[in-house]
Scaffold this active site. Structure first.
Site, PDB file in Angstrom:
ATOM      1  N   CYS A   1       0.806  -1.224   0.000  1.00  0.00           N
ATOM      2  CA  CYS A   1       0.000   0.000   0.000  1.00  0.00           C
ATOM      3  C   CYS A   1       0.836   1.270   0.000  1.00  0.00           C
ATOM      4  O   CYS A   1       0.276   2.371  -0.047  1.00  0.00           O
ATOM      5  CB  CYS A   1      -0.931  -0.014   1.202  1.00  0.00           C
ATOM      6  SG  CYS A   1      -1.896  -1.545   1.303  1.00  0.00           S
TER       7      CYS A   1
ATOM      8  N   HIS B   1      -2.353   8.130   5.923  1.00  0.00           N
ATOM      9  CA  HIS B   1      -2.631   6.795   5.396  1.00  0.00           C
ATOM     10  C   HIS B   1      -4.006   6.348   5.890  1.00  0.00           C
ATOM     11  O   HIS B   1      -4.799   5.828   5.114  1.00  0.00           O
ATOM     12  CB  HIS B   1      -1.534   5.822   5.823  1.00  0.00           C
ATOM     13  CG  HIS B   1      -1.623   4.490   5.170  1.00  0.00           C
ATOM     14  ND1 HIS B   1      -1.667   4.324   3.809  1.00  0.00           N
ATOM     15  CD2 HIS B   1      -1.689   3.229   5.697  1.00  0.00           C
ATOM     16  CE1 HIS B   1      -1.747   3.035   3.511  1.00  0.00           C
ATOM     17  NE2 HIS B   1      -1.771   2.351   4.641  1.00  0.00           N
TER      18      HIS B   1
ATOM     19  N   GLU C   1      -0.033   5.633  13.311  1.00  0.00           N
ATOM     20  CA  GLU C   1       0.244   6.830  12.512  1.00  0.00           C
ATOM     21  C   GLU C   1       0.108   8.092  13.358  1.00  0.00           C
ATOM     22  O   GLU C   1       0.880   9.043  13.211  1.00  0.00           O
ATOM     23  CB  GLU C   1      -0.679   6.886  11.300  1.00  0.00           C
ATOM     24  CG  GLU C   1      -0.296   7.973  10.310  1.00  0.00           C
ATOM     25  CD  GLU C   1      -1.079   7.915   9.018  1.00  0.00           C
ATOM     26  OE1 GLU C   1      -0.708   8.659   8.076  1.00  0.00           O
ATOM     27  OE2 GLU C   1      -2.065   7.148   8.921  1.00  0.00           O
TER      28      GLU C   1
ATOM     29  N   LYS D   1      -9.524   8.002   2.653  1.00  0.00           N
ATOM     30  CA  LYS D   1      -9.977   6.609   2.540  1.00  0.00           C
ATOM     31  C   LYS D   1     -11.363   6.435   3.152  1.00  0.00           C
ATOM     32  O   LYS D   1     -12.035   5.428   2.895  1.00  0.00           O
ATOM     33  CB  LYS D   1      -8.976   5.658   3.197  1.00  0.00           C
ATOM     34  CG  LYS D   1      -7.665   5.507   2.437  1.00  0.00           C
ATOM     35  CD  LYS D   1      -6.745   4.501   3.112  1.00  0.00           C
ATOM     36  CE  LYS D   1      -5.431   4.316   2.352  1.00  0.00           C
ATOM     37  NZ  LYS D   1      -4.548   5.508   2.438  1.00  0.00           N
TER      38      LYS D   1
ATOM     39  N   HIS E   1      -9.746   1.812   0.657  1.00  0.00           N
ATOM     40  CA  HIS E   1      -8.292   1.664   0.531  1.00  0.00           C
ATOM     41  C   HIS E   1      -7.968   1.114  -0.850  1.00  0.00           C
ATOM     42  O   HIS E   1      -8.220  -0.054  -1.144  1.00  0.00           O
ATOM     43  CB  HIS E   1      -7.778   0.732   1.622  1.00  0.00           C
ATOM     44  CG  HIS E   1      -6.284   0.721   1.748  1.00  0.00           C
ATOM     45  ND1 HIS E   1      -5.439   1.283   0.807  1.00  0.00           N
ATOM     46  CD2 HIS E   1      -5.469   0.209   2.714  1.00  0.00           C
ATOM     47  CE1 HIS E   1      -4.194   1.127   1.184  1.00  0.00           C
ATOM     48  NE2 HIS E   1      -4.183   0.482   2.343  1.00  0.00           N
TER      49      HIS E   1
ATOM     50  N   PHE F   1       2.002  -3.317   4.011  1.00  0.00           N
ATOM     51  CA  PHE F   1       2.437  -4.605   4.543  1.00  0.00           C
ATOM     52  C   PHE F   1       3.903  -4.832   4.190  1.00  0.00           C
ATOM     53  O   PHE F   1       4.352  -4.495   3.097  1.00  0.00           O
ATOM     54  CB  PHE F   1       1.598  -5.738   3.959  1.00  0.00           C
ATOM     55  CG  PHE F   1       0.183  -5.802   4.454  1.00  0.00           C
ATOM     56  CD1 PHE F   1      -0.244  -5.070   5.548  1.00  0.00           C
ATOM     57  CD2 PHE F   1      -0.739  -6.631   3.835  1.00  0.00           C
ATOM     58  CE1 PHE F   1      -1.553  -5.138   6.011  1.00  0.00           C
ATOM     59  CE2 PHE F   1      -2.059  -6.711   4.288  1.00  0.00           C
ATOM     60  CZ  PHE F   1      -2.459  -5.968   5.365  1.00  0.00           C
TER      61      PHE F   1
END
Length: 413
Positions: free
Chosen positions: A164, A303, A314, A335, A340, A399
């Site tokens: 991502c 994010h 975050e 998002k 996402h 990830f």
């Protein structure tokens, strides 16, 4: 060697809330949600039933119908967005040195839909009978390759695959490629089309997706009741140029790319480091790269995935980097509207960040209801806000511990 300045001169988007930049940005400003029941396949028996699908996509209005049969959906999204971006930039390749124009387009997963369809065909008919186009349709770099072919871009052609974070890596790497003198123009971004049975099933089995059936309480970044992300899809493509090259041809400039940072947590294959150390270093590197102080930054496109670990981590990273200034930052997650978009997310959010600077408008985090003490930032809840935005960051985390941040500066002309 003096660092060359790099600006954004063109943008294209295919998203769950609009299939061009103008409609996409209007939806983001209005706080429109693109999440709804999955229609791409029958979700009976699936735990997750919601996604942010691209709607009313008509690639045949831009691309040749025969060629479309040999392209996975993620490549179609990327090519349509690229056509918009190149046209938006007013880029005429007849007047360019094609060896100084390149491509860098990410995809986290590539042609998953094609892989599933061809696997089913192979089981039924034998694997020697699957399509000869299977491999070039499914490999993740093919969106970049098809864009290079379409526009005759003969410089670097690459595809960073960093889950991502890949979309920001693509934009950031393209920025450095121009800044350091290897190209004048880069077409860059990300594309994804993983709303498929295996895509949804795979993320569900690892407990990453939200399992609620109410779109208004599904993708809820920074809300205490968040329980997982909602999968989105689409593409975001940007045209980056060296500043003097853009000025020489009279190009319109959206924003300047000031800096870029990329790090790794080296912690876990899916979970972010809980103290946000890697994400913090990415933000610090981007600001250092752009000569920015913490107090220069007014907005962060987070994010903000709506997972318990990401949003708290975050927040910790932002507080670690900005200290007391964190309380003066506007920090929102779009998002909440787009879901996402995986490998496309960072590129689409770079477009949002550039337009936020241009218009002096921080987009909202919609459907926010229950504050979380672990996410105690101004997340621009529910309504966007007019603001004097000079510099902004856009974060993407993936990830594998991937972290990437780009820093953009408002273009003053």
């Amino acid at each position: 060697m003096d660092r060359r300045r790099v600006v954004i001169t063109g943008m294209g988007a295919v998203t769950p809330v609009g299939n061009d930049v103008a409609s996409f940005w209007a939806a983001i400003r209005a706080g429109r949600c693109g999440i709804g029941p999955i229609t791409r396949f029958d979700v009976s028996g699936y735990k997750a039933s919601l996604a942010a699908e691209v709607r009313d996509f008509q690639p045949e209005t831009v691309l040749d119908k025969k060629e479309l049969r040999h392209m996975d959906l993620f490549t179609q999204y990327a090519l349509v967005a690229a056509h918009e971006a190149v046209a938006d930039a007013g880029l005429d390749m007849a007047g360019e040195d094609p060896t100084r124009c390149g491509t860098n387009v990410s995809s986290g997963i590539g042609g998953m839909g094609t892989t599933e369809a061809e696997h089913s065909k192979g089981l039924a008919k034998g694997f020697d009978r699957i399509s000869p186009f299977y491999i070039p349709m499914a490999i993740a770099n093919m969106a970049a390759g098809q864009i290079a072919i379409a526009f005759g871009l003969r410089g670097m052609c690459a595809c960073p695959v960093a889950a991502c974070a890949g979309g920001v890596n693509a934009v950031g790497d393209a920025f450095r490629h121009i800044r350091d003198g290897y190209a004048e123009v880069m077409v860059c971004g990300g594309a994804e089309a993983a709303i498929t049975p295996m895509g949804v099933g795979g993320f569900t089995s690892m407990r990453a997706l939200c399992l609620k059936d109410d779109p208004a309480r599904a993708s809820i970044p920074f809300d205490k009741e968040r329980s997982g992300f909602v999968m989105g899809e689409g593409a975001g493509i940007l045209v980056l140029e060296e500043l003097e090259h853009a000025k020489a041809r009279g190009a319109r400039i959206y924003a300047e790319v000031a800096g870029y940072g990329a790090t790794c947590d080296a912690y876990h294959i899916t979970a972010p480091a809980p103290d946000g150390e890697g994400g913090a270093r990415a933000m610090e590197e981007a600001m250092r790269d752009g000569g920015l102080r913490p107090e220069d930054v007014d907005y962060i496109n987070a994010h903000g995935t709506s997972t318990p670990l990401n949003d708290a981590g975050e927040t910790a990273a932002i507080r670690r980097v900005f200290g007391a200034h964190a309380d003066r930052l506007l920090v929102s997650s779009t998002k909440s509207m787009t879901g996402h978009m995986l490998g496309a997310a960072g590129a689409v959010e770079a477009i949002v960040t550039a337009l936020s600077l241009r218009d002096g408008f921080a987009p909202p985090t919609i459907h926010y209801q229950v504050p979380d003490e672990a996410c105690d930032l101004d997340v621009v809840p529910n309504q966007g806000r007019e603001a004097d935005l000079r510099c902004a960051l856009s974060n993407s985390l993936g990830f594998g511990g991937h972290n990437a941040t780009i820093a953009l500066r408002r273009w003053e002309g």
